[in-house]
Design a protein around this motif. Structure first.
Motif, PDB file in Angstrom:
ATOM      1  N   PRO C  20       0.823  -1.218   0.000  1.00  0.00           N
ATOM      2  CA  PRO C  20       0.000   0.000   0.000  1.00  0.00           C
ATOM      3  C   PRO C  20       0.861   1.275   0.000  1.00  0.00           C
ATOM      4  N   ASN C  21       0.222   2.356  -0.350  1.00  0.00           N
ATOM      5  CA  ASN C  21       0.849   3.688  -0.264  1.00  0.00           C
ATOM      6  C   ASN C  21       2.155   3.807  -1.048  1.00  0.00           C
ATOM      7  N   THR C  22       2.203   3.139  -2.192  1.00  0.00           N
ATOM      8  CA  THR C  22       3.344   3.307  -3.098  1.00  0.00           C
ATOM      9  C   THR C  22       2.802   3.565  -4.505  1.00  0.00           C
ATOM     10  N   TRP C  23       3.556   4.327  -5.275  1.00  0.00           N
ATOM     11  CA  TRP C  23       3.204   4.543  -6.666  1.00  0.00           C
ATOM     12  C   TRP C  23       3.336   3.234  -7.420  1.00  0.00           C
ATOM     13  N   ILE C  24       2.343   2.930  -8.241  1.00  0.00           N
ATOM     14  CA  ILE C  24       2.410   1.726  -9.069  1.00  0.00           C
ATOM     15  C   ILE C  24       2.583   2.164 -10.520  1.00  0.00           C
ATOM     16  N   VAL C  25       3.663   1.712 -11.129  1.00  0.00           N
ATOM     17  CA  VAL C  25       3.878   1.977 -12.546  1.00  0.00           C
ATOM     18  C   VAL C  25       3.688   0.677 -13.315  1.00  0.00           C
ATOM     19  N   VAL C  26       2.869   0.728 -14.356  1.00  0.00           N
ATOM     20  CA  VAL C  26       2.834  -0.383 -15.306  1.00  0.00           C
ATOM     21  C   VAL C  26       3.453   0.128 -16.607  1.00  0.00           C
ATOM     22  N   ARG C  27       4.540  -0.515 -17.010  1.00  0.00           N
ATOM     23  CA  ARG C  27       5.176  -0.113 -18.269  1.00  0.00           C
ATOM     24  C   ARG C  27       4.979  -1.209 -19.308  1.00  0.00           C
ATOM     25  N   VAL C  28       4.518  -0.803 -20.494  1.00  0.00           N
ATOM     26  CA  VAL C  28       4.419  -1.739 -21.616  1.00  0.00           C
ATOM     27  C   VAL C  28       5.537  -1.402 -22.605  1.00  0.00           C
ATOM     28  N   ASP C  29       6.113  -2.449 -23.174  1.00  0.00           N
ATOM     29  CA  ASP C  29       7.247  -2.309 -24.092  1.00  0.00           C
ATOM     30  C   ASP C  29       6.983  -3.156 -25.326  1.00  0.00           C
ATOM     31  N   GLY C  30       7.206  -2.595 -26.484  1.00  0.00           N
ATOM     32  CA  GLY C  30       7.065  -3.369 -27.708  1.00  0.00           C
ATOM     33  C   GLY C  30       8.045  -4.539 -27.727  1.00  0.00           C
ATOM     34  N   LYS C  31       7.548  -5.696 -28.147  1.00  0.00           N
ATOM     35  CA  LYS C  31       8.420  -6.873 -28.234  1.00  0.00           C
ATOM     36  C   LYS C  31       8.938  -6.999 -29.664  1.00  0.00           C
ATOM     37  N   GLY C  32      10.250  -6.935 -29.821  1.00  0.00           N
ATOM     38  CA  GLY C  32      10.832  -7.069 -31.147  1.00  0.00           C
ATOM     39  C   GLY C  32      10.396  -5.947 -32.081  1.00  0.00           C
ATOM     40  N   PHE C  33      10.314  -4.715 -31.554  1.00  0.00           N
ATOM     41  CA  PHE C  33       9.822  -3.628 -32.398  1.00  0.00           C
ATOM     42  C   PHE C  33      10.872  -3.059 -33.337  1.00  0.00           C
ATOM     43  N   HIS C  34      12.133  -3.398 -33.103  1.00  0.00           N
ATOM     44  CA  HIS C  34      13.138  -3.003 -34.085  1.00  0.00           C
ATOM     45  C   HIS C  34      12.780  -3.683 -35.421  1.00  0.00           C
ATOM     46  N   LYS C  35      12.551  -4.961 -35.322  1.00  0.00           N
ATOM     47  CA  LYS C  35      12.142  -5.741 -36.502  1.00  0.00           C
ATOM     48  C   LYS C  35      10.763  -5.301 -37.003  1.00  0.00           C
ATOM     49  N   PHE C  36       9.828  -5.126 -36.061  1.00  0.00           N
ATOM     50  CA  PHE C  36       8.459  -4.753 -36.442  1.00  0.00           C
ATOM     51  C   PHE C  36       8.448  -3.429 -37.221  1.00  0.00           C
ATOM     52  N   SER C  37       9.249  -2.459 -36.742  1.00  0.00           N
ATOM     53  CA  SER C  37       9.234  -1.144 -37.395  1.00  0.00           C
ATOM     54  C   SER C  37       9.855  -1.225 -38.793  1.00  0.00           C
ATOM     55  N   THR C  38      10.847  -2.072 -38.946  1.00  0.00           N
ATOM     56  CA  THR C  38      11.450  -2.244 -40.275  1.00  0.00           C
ATOM     57  C   THR C  38      10.459  -2.909 -41.226  1.00  0.00           C
ATOM     58  N   GLU C  39       9.825  -3.961 -40.752  1.00  0.00           N
ATOM     59  CA  GLU C  39       8.913  -4.710 -41.612  1.00  0.00           C
ATOM     60  C   GLU C  39       7.664  -3.909 -41.977  1.00  0.00           C
ATOM     61  N   HIS C  40       7.364  -2.927 -41.181  1.00  0.00           N
ATOM     62  CA  HIS C  40       6.200  -2.097 -41.486  1.00  0.00           C
ATOM     63  C   HIS C  40       6.595  -0.727 -42.009  1.00  0.00           C
ATOM     64  N   GLU C  41       7.858  -0.639 -42.418  1.00  0.00           N
ATOM     65  CA  GLU C  41       8.365   0.558 -43.102  1.00  0.00           C
ATOM     66  C   GLU C  41       8.075   1.842 -42.345  1.00  0.00           C
ATOM     67  N   TYR C  42       8.313   1.780 -41.032  1.00  0.00           N
ATOM     68  CA  TYR C  42       8.242   3.014 -40.251  1.00  0.00           C
ATOM     69  C   TYR C  42       9.246   3.999 -40.839  1.00  0.00           C
ATOM     70  N   GLU C  43       8.865   5.279 -40.905  1.00  0.00           N
ATOM     71  CA  GLU C  43       9.817   6.286 -41.359  1.00  0.00           C
ATOM     72  C   GLU C  43      10.935   6.457 -40.345  1.00  0.00           C
ATOM     73  N   LYS C  44      12.128   6.758 -40.847  1.00  0.00           N
ATOM     74  CA  LYS C  44      13.276   6.916 -39.975  1.00  0.00           C
ATOM     75  C   LYS C  44      13.725   8.373 -39.971  1.00  0.00           C
ATOM     76  N   PRO C  45      14.180   8.874 -38.862  1.00  0.00           N
ATOM     77  CA  PRO C  45      14.388   8.208 -37.571  1.00  0.00           C
ATOM     78  C   PRO C  45      13.111   8.089 -36.752  1.00  0.00           C
ATOM     79  N   ASN C  46      12.067   8.818 -37.125  1.00  0.00           N
ATOM     80  CA  ASN C  46      10.832   8.746 -36.348  1.00  0.00           C
ATOM     81  C   ASN C  46       9.647   8.660 -37.295  1.00  0.00           C
ATOM     82  N   ASP C  47       8.664   7.886 -36.883  1.00  0.00           N
ATOM     83  CA  ASP C  47       7.453   7.794 -37.677  1.00  0.00           C
ATOM     84  C   ASP C  47       6.309   8.387 -36.855  1.00  0.00           C
TER      85      ASP C  47
END
Lengths: 255, 255, 255, 255
Positions: C20-47
């Motif tokens: 109790p009485n603590t900040w709870i952080v839930v962090r979600v992280d893309g799994k294998g998004f280096h590959k995912f972004s390449t395969e979906h032709e994300y614009e570089k450096p940012n889409d």
């Protein structure tokens, strides 16, 4: 009685119940016992009185906790194996480790002067405790084998080390240097060829440690005859091989 | 030394490190001390010798664990507050609870006959232990307030209960019946009107319990003069209100 | 309905409620998004489309979980900060992490073609999740600072890396080699002197990531006039320094 | 890259590795699927399309996680059984539950319109997830039996309930009232005598749920002949009795 507004702090206690249907081991370990044994002039390499006191303290734990089906001790440590299905303290990890550890410590101090009658400890001895879970029968056997193998390795080393000093006249540094890199066979050979000691005839309590189990023992009745009574007995036997477990198969069976 | 093939069992030990930057409390509690106190003829409602022995055992813990900044004891329990930032035993929960619990138990038996010189305990006393985390300063203050409020409620009850028996000639059942449903004011009134006892002048150790803190105390030097030395002192003061914390603000500050 | 004899297996589920009485952080992280972004032709450096989709998915989480007071996202990750006193899912760690992670993932796929209208993902994207506790306000601020500093470091690197490739004509290996061992100042200098890019005028969404908070926004009423309504807004601001926290002090206050 | 001064916050992440040598089950459960199924006009009492989509999503999980040796699904839930000795994600509990849960959710949305081609979900569906450990083969079998018994009980109830409404013309309240307190035999009797339905000839997918296992399937080679290839297959069989486990004994054997 009325609850105070501070009661909410109880909610900060975590639930630490152990996974059901797993073996629970509580192991107690002497804290700083290298120093403790030196300051209390334990005989080297082994002090029978000190080991007997450890066994006495372990008996107290096993008398109290009926669900401990086996305990194994060597050197300054003792492991208590709770039956897989135990519900002692609702399987709460901290309750189990602290109660076992406290009782073991208490009994160790309490019975001290039955084993060291002319002295009192110089300060209160301390043991730490931990709870570890083992799911399968093979795992719990391997755990116990790990501790007994540790007993063997350490005792052979210590026996050779102290024989080199006490009978061979070496300094500790010289003895350590001589044993560096040696295998078991080398140490056996040193003991035998230099000192005529056959390690395999050393007392089993030292080579194997101590196993505590409950056995049905016939006790005499007042009017003649006997009846069987469950008692805790100390054995100094191999628990790595299959023989012990074949003849004590009830230990690994859910009752 | 060579590792045995059984070593893998070490992997079954869980990592139980406490969340960083939280207060760690280890509380030890006497196991079955209602029975223990009866069998050892503790004076009723309070036995100063027994409480002093508790304090002595707690001093041993605090001498050993430098990161315990405050301890609070009452009846058969003692709470040890580790600084938020302590790294003792890498903050491993079981290490902290078992070491504190073992040392407390050990010292309790060890120093027993300084307080009960004519006897020995009839059996080894046991204390359990637990680790609880409190994130904020308010939480840790509320935890300690909870324990001191408990002390107050129980001691007022016990004082009235035993006065009704020892001075009023009631049986325990009659005393219990008479106190059923009474509030604090009722008990104060019974003590005062029937027995001339002003509860507020009872010894503070009984009403407030015992706080252990470290204080800089001037000690005399051989060549005259003094120097300050940190010592553990026992105080019997209110820790629910703000005054204690205002004058001891360093306790809640990260150093 | 009748309970089956198999019901006992429920007892194997562990209680994982957060302190109790603590900040709870839930962090979600893309799994294998280096590959995912390449395969979906994300614009570089940012889409921008991809980042906007991340923000859209995070909005869904924050709409559902009223006790998330702030969320912070950058690259393929998003952190959701639950109020210290939240009782969502009784603070059960796995319930929080899996519900947040599932909703985030679901919304990411669900809203995909609002951002990538001409295509469908080539396979189902995955995010992992974790729950972490932070006791103090300083800790939670440092956590968010850690993520925003990570955003800055990575984005400056990626911007320079891709500028060297896309505008400077280097191969990826050459660009990597050129950046090896460079500090922030070096990268700013490369961008400015070689390409006339002032990094500090790059879009703030890229340099700072995205902060989601609830704000009272005036909304027009049918009959004229306005009333305040709580809405989730996206901001691209510094959350490392004090300014944000001074002007949003309610975020760190228990309500 | 340089580490920031905020890096210390990583130390607040707890180690949640699962006890070795235990079966790990990750179960995903639809969140609010009673409402979801109504809003998406699932056919009552069972919607084959919806169940098939669940199976499709589960296939994705099993294709990704090679250490899932068996999965079992019914209604809006799916259980994935990891081999006892799996080292997937170092057995970290949250990693396993969130990855499985995210992939399942993602695939559910991704493949939605293969099963519901004329529509899109009205909002992103959510599944929660949990990790549970089972030490023995009997425990994991009992876990799966528990879920299949649940499938049976619920499906028989729902089949009877909806038949009373759809074919018998009762209102939901009347149907509920009629079924109150009935046993399995009573429901079978209602179905048979009033509607001529033999429950035991209902489709097995509905009565038994779906088991996913890997089987060696002969596949044709280009040049003629066949070779065996491991494939995930769907079966709708009893997993409570011994027969399935006798013919699939490899599933419970450590490989």
């Amino acid at each position: 009685m009325a609850k105070s507004k501070f009661e909410y702090v109880r909610l900060f206690e975590a639930d630490d119940r152990c996974l059901p249907n797993t073996w629970i081991v509580v192991r107690v370990d002497g804290k700083g016992f290298h120093k403790f044994s030196t300051e209390h002039e334990y005989e080297k390499p082994n002090d029978i009185k000190a080991l007997s006191l450890m066994n006495r303290a372990a008996m107290s734990v096993m008398e109290e906790f009926k669900d401990v089906c086996l305990a194994y001790g060597q050197s300054d440590e003792y492991s208590f194996v709770f039956r897989k299905e135990t519900q002692a303290y609702s399987r709460r990890s901290a309750k189990l480790s602290t109660n076992v550890c406290s009782l073991f410590t208490s009994a160790f101090v309490y019975y001290w002067n039955e084993y060291f009658p002319t002295s009192k400890p110089r300060y209160p001895p301390v043991f730490d405790g931990r709870t570890v879970l083992y799911p399968s029968n093979q795992n719990i056997r391997d755990y116990l084998s790990w501790r007994q193998a540790d007993c063997h390795i350490n005792n052979l080393y210590n026996t050779t080390f102290w024989t080199l000093i006490l009978k061979g006249g070496l300094t500790p540094a010289e003895a350590e240097s001589k044993l560096k890199g040696t295998l078991s066979g080398d140490k056996n050979e040193i003991l035998f060829s230099q000192f005529g000691i056959n390690y395999n005839t050393e007392p089993e309590m030292l080579r194997k440690g101590t196993v505590l189990v409950r056995r049905k023992i016939p006790v005499a009745l007042p009017n003649g005859g006997t009846r069987e009574k469950s008692q805790i007995v100390q054995e100094h036997v191999d628990i790595i091989g299959d023989e012990f477990w074949n003849t004590n198969s009830h230990l690994l069976t859910v009752t």
